[in-house]
Design a protein around this motif. Structure first.
Motif, PDB file in Angstrom:
ATOM      1  N   LEU A 141      42.894  36.324  40.943  1.00  0.00           N
ATOM      2  CA  LEU A 141      43.364  35.603  39.779  1.00  0.00           C
ATOM      3  C   LEU A 141      44.217  34.432  40.259  1.00  0.00           C
ATOM      4  O   LEU A 141      44.818  34.499  41.343  1.00  0.00           O
ATOM      5  N   GLU A 197      39.018  44.963  35.045  1.00  0.00           N
ATOM      6  CA  GLU A 197      40.446  45.296  35.109  1.00  0.00           C
ATOM      7  C   GLU A 197      41.211  44.174  35.805  1.00  0.00           C
ATOM      8  O   GLU A 197      40.862  43.770  36.914  1.00  0.00           O
ATOM      9  N   SER A 198      42.256  43.683  35.156  1.00  0.00           N
ATOM     10  CA  SER A 198      43.113  42.655  35.741  1.00  0.00           C
ATOM     11  C   SER A 198      44.377  43.283  36.314  1.00  0.00           C
ATOM     12  O   SER A 198      45.015  44.126  35.653  1.00  0.00           O
ATOM     13  N   TYR A 202      44.896  39.978  41.324  1.00  0.00           N
ATOM     14  CA  TYR A 202      43.486  40.268  41.586  1.00  0.00           C
ATOM     15  C   TYR A 202      42.826  40.826  40.325  1.00  0.00           C
ATOM     16  O   TYR A 202      43.486  41.232  39.381  1.00  0.00           O
ATOM     17  N   TRP A 203      41.502  40.857  40.364  1.00  0.00           N
ATOM     18  CA  TRP A 203      40.741  41.548  39.323  1.00  0.00           C
ATOM     19  C   TRP A 203      39.650  42.378  39.971  1.00  0.00           C
ATOM     20  O   TRP A 203      39.237  42.116  41.106  1.00  0.00           O
TER      21      TRP A 203
END
Length: 210
Positions: A141, A197-198, A202-203
């Motif tokens: 992200l 999922e965030s 990161y994701w």
């Protein structure tokens, strides 16, 4: 050879420094735990394995990991790591995954979705989906102050960062960050059972191939 490949070949010796950023350690612990759970007991085909950081994370839990990358320089670093588990390596372009032998439960691509042009992202996911029963993606992200600044944007919405290596060389690198819903839209190219999922930096996204 494209600029991205040349960049990662020349960056091989300093690549893992990105995982040492203090502010990202909590996120990395959570992300590693999530990835281990997703590959537990399964046969993994890893795409763009780089220096083997995620290979080493997955290897103790997975039934086996075949780590692939186009750049021999990064694979050379990966081969020097110590692994607990069944790990093998193969130099191959992501565009030629169909030439890789074997059957796989999970196709894992760490930090590669962001280097795929937006116009090609759904086809990239389809290519991964042809090789396994589940596709797992992890990536960055954009976080101001921790991420490298975006220095330009292309006409198709692709974003770029200017990266400087320790040897002083500079590269403009395609680095996309997810807007709302576009990773899920890419994953619908291969299935409908999607998880996104965030974390903070990161994701993680998965899809069951249908």
């Amino acid at each position: 050879m494209n600029d991205l490949t040349e960049y990662y070949r020349r960056r091989a010796g300093e690549y893992d420094a990105v995982y040492a950023k203090p502010e990202r350690q909590d996120d990395l612990r959570r992300l590693r735990s999530a990835v281990v759970e997703l590959v537990d007991g399964l046969r993994v085909l890893e795409v763009a394995a780089g220096t083997g950081y995620w290979t080493a994370v997955m290897a103790p839990a997975a039934r086996s990991v075949l780590a692939t990358d186009l750049a021999e320089e990064t694979l050379a670093v990966a081969r020097e790591r110590s692994y607990s588990g069944d790990v093998s390596f193969q130099a191959v372009d992501v565009a030629e995954l169909d030439t890789v032998g074997g059957e796989y439960d999970v196709v894992f691509a760490g930090f590669f979705w962001s280097h795929v042009p937006r116009a090609d992202a759904a086809e990239f996911v389809r290519r991964l989906g042809r090789r396994g029963r589940r596709v797992v993606l992890v990536d960055n992200l954009y976080v101001e102050g921790s991420s490298s600044p975006v220095t330009s944007t292309g006409p198709g919405g692709d974003t770029y960062q200017t990266r400087r290596l320790a040897d002083g060389s500079s590269y403009e690198i395609l680095k996309n960050f997810p807007a709302a819903g576009n990773v899920e839209a890419d994953l619908r190219a291969v299935g409908s059972e999607i998880r996104f999922e965030s974390f903070e930096y990161y994701w993680l996204a998965t899809v069951a191939v249908s």
